[in-house]
Scaffold this motif. Structure first.
Motif, mmCIF file in Angstrom:
data_model
loop_
_atom_site.group_PDB
_atom_site.id
_atom_site.type_symbol
_atom_site.label_atom_id
_atom_site.label_comp_id
_atom_site.label_asym_id
_atom_site.label_seq_id
_atom_site.Cartn_x
_atom_site.Cartn_y
_atom_site.Cartn_z
ATOM 1 N N GLU A 1 0.837 -1.203 0.000
ATOM 2 C CA GLU A 1 0.000 0.000 0.000
ATOM 3 C C GLU A 1 0.876 1.259 0.000
ATOM 4 O O GLU A 1 0.595 2.232 -0.710
ATOM 5 C CB GLU A 1 -0.920 -0.018 1.224
ATOM 6 C CG GLU A 1 -1.862 1.171 1.320
ATOM 7 C CD GLU A 1 -2.729 1.117 2.564
ATOM 8 O OE1 GLU A 1 -3.318 2.157 2.918
ATOM 9 O OE2 GLU A 1 -2.818 0.034 3.182
ATOM 10 N N LEU A 2 1.956 1.225 0.790
ATOM 11 C CA LEU A 2 2.881 2.367 0.830
ATOM 12 C C LEU A 2 3.573 2.554 -0.513
ATOM 13 O O LEU A 2 3.776 3.692 -0.964
ATOM 14 C CB LEU A 2 3.920 2.164 1.937
ATOM 15 C CG LEU A 2 3.414 2.222 3.380
ATOM 16 C CD1 LEU A 2 4.536 1.858 4.352
ATOM 17 C CD2 LEU A 2 2.878 3.608 3.704
ATOM 18 N N LYS B 1 1.360 4.283 -2.843
ATOM 19 C CA LYS B 1 1.273 5.710 -2.523
ATOM 20 C C LYS B 1 2.494 6.465 -3.033
ATOM 21 O O LYS B 1 2.384 7.621 -3.475
ATOM 22 C CB LYS B 1 1.134 5.898 -1.012
ATOM 23 C CG LYS B 1 -0.228 5.500 -0.453
ATOM 24 C CD LYS B 1 -0.307 5.770 1.037
ATOM 25 C CE LYS B 1 -1.690 5.427 1.582
ATOM 26 N NZ LYS B 1 -1.792 5.695 3.045
ATOM 27 N N THR C 1 0.098 12.594 -0.874
ATOM 28 C CA THR C 1 0.125 11.140 -0.673
ATOM 29 C C THR C 1 1.558 10.631 -0.611
ATOM 30 O O THR C 1 1.898 9.787 0.231
ATOM 31 C CB THR C 1 -0.632 10.431 -1.814
ATOM 32 O OG1 THR C 1 -1.977 10.913 -1.851
ATOM 33 C CG2 THR C 1 -0.634 8.926 -1.608
ATOM 34 N N GLU D 1 3.225 11.432 2.595
ATOM 35 C CA GLU D 1 2.721 10.603 3.688
ATOM 36 C C GLU D 1 3.434 9.247 3.730
ATOM 37 O O GLU D 1 3.700 8.704 4.810
ATOM 38 C CB GLU D 1 1.212 10.380 3.495
ATOM 39 C CG GLU D 1 0.578 9.442 4.508
ATOM 40 C CD GLU D 1 -0.858 9.099 4.173
ATOM 41 O OE1 GLU D 1 -1.361 8.083 4.691
ATOM 42 O OE2 GLU D 1 -1.483 9.839 3.384
ATOM 43 N N ALA D 2 3.763 8.701 2.556
ATOM 44 C CA ALA D 2 4.300 7.334 2.487
ATOM 45 C C ALA D 2 5.814 7.261 2.657
ATOM 46 O O ALA D 2 6.324 6.318 3.279
ATOM 47 C CB ALA D 2 3.909 6.700 1.152
ATOM 48 N N GLU E 1 7.402 6.860 6.247
ATOM 49 C CA GLU E 1 7.160 5.564 6.873
ATOM 50 C C GLU E 1 8.034 4.483 6.241
ATOM 51 O O GLU E 1 8.597 3.638 6.946
ATOM 52 C CB GLU E 1 5.678 5.181 6.766
ATOM 53 C CG GLU E 1 5.340 3.921 7.546
ATOM 54 C CD GLU E 1 3.861 3.641 7.638
ATOM 55 O OE1 GLU E 1 3.506 2.581 8.189
ATOM 56 O OE2 GLU E 1 3.051 4.472 7.167
#
Length: 249
Positions: free
Chosen positions: A94-95, A98, A106, A109-110, A113
């Protein structure tokens, strides 16, 4: 008086018989592995502290060999572990999706992490297997300085794995890393230099990186970078200089 089970009594009597027929000097180990003492005290006259000492001796434990059983992980535990691994892999994918997004929000955000997750060696393999390397290398040219900084740090972390080193080189990462050396924040430039010397583990990479124009940028970082940046640049230049083909550059 100390009470023994029938088995314990048989073992004690056997030990006493062995000591009578095979006396040992004080302090020596006799044939059955018992240290000889100055005097053998019959069980019938043991009292007080002698009884306490006798109670602490368990013939069955002393004479039986130790046996080890293999650890068996319950199926439920293994299922739980497999479930956790599957959920983690799904989250990484999912990351990665993104990171490929056209939305800067987006992407921002990824990337942090992924950068943090990539610090762990086991995670590095999973992240790479989920297809993260190519999109991260593409993001090294991002005009957003924060994204570029987090991305190059993620690539640096991933490069710790030797398998990932090969894949990072296959992703044509040298020019993007040089771009970070030219345009990035001080921390991004430091990590770009650190990524380059991480790739030097393979001899052929020294030649490719040396011929790519990285040396001039590393020299510039050596002269004008932060203390850590200068150290990273010096380390990278040292490893490049080991290969004779790079010494004339």
């Amino acid at each position: 008086m100390v009470s023994y089970t029938d088995l314990e009594q048989e073992i004690v009597e056997d030990v006493n018989q062995q000591q009578l027929h095979n006396p040992s000097k004080p302090g020596e180990i006799n044939e059955i592995g018992i240290m000889a003492k100055d005097q053998v005290i019959p069980a019938s006259v043991t009292t007080g502290s002698q009884q306490k000492e006798r109670r602490s001796y368990n013939p069955k434990t002393r004479l039986q060999p130790i046996q080890f059983s293999p650890m068996i992980v319950p199926l439920s535990t293994r299922d739980d572990q497999n479930g956790v691994a599957a959920r983690f892999e799904a989250h990484v994918k999912e990351l990665v999706d993104k990171v490929k997004s056209t939305s800067l929000e987006t992407v921002r955000e990824a990337t942090p992490e992924l950068m943090i997750l990539a610090k762990d060696l086991d995670n590095q393999i999973i992240i790479a297997s989920c297809g993260a390397i190519d999109p991260l290398v593409n993001l090294l040219r991002s005009s957003d300085m924060n994204t570029q900084e987090k991305t190059v740090t993620a690539v640096m972390n991933l490069s710790i794995s030797n398998n990932n080193k090969v894949n990072i080189m296959k992703a044509e990462s040298i020019k993007p890393l040089i771009h970070v050396l030219q345009t990035g924040t001080p921390e991004a430039r430091e990590n770009a230099a650190a990524t380059l010397y991480s790739l030097f583990v393979f001899e052929e990479n020294k030649i490719r990186i040396g011929n790519s124009g990285a040396i001039d940028e590393l020299v510039e970082l050596l002269g004008n970078g932060t203390p850590r940046g200068r150290m990273d640049a010096a380390t990278a230049l040292f490893y490049l200089s080991i290969h004779t083909d790079n010494r004339h550059l």
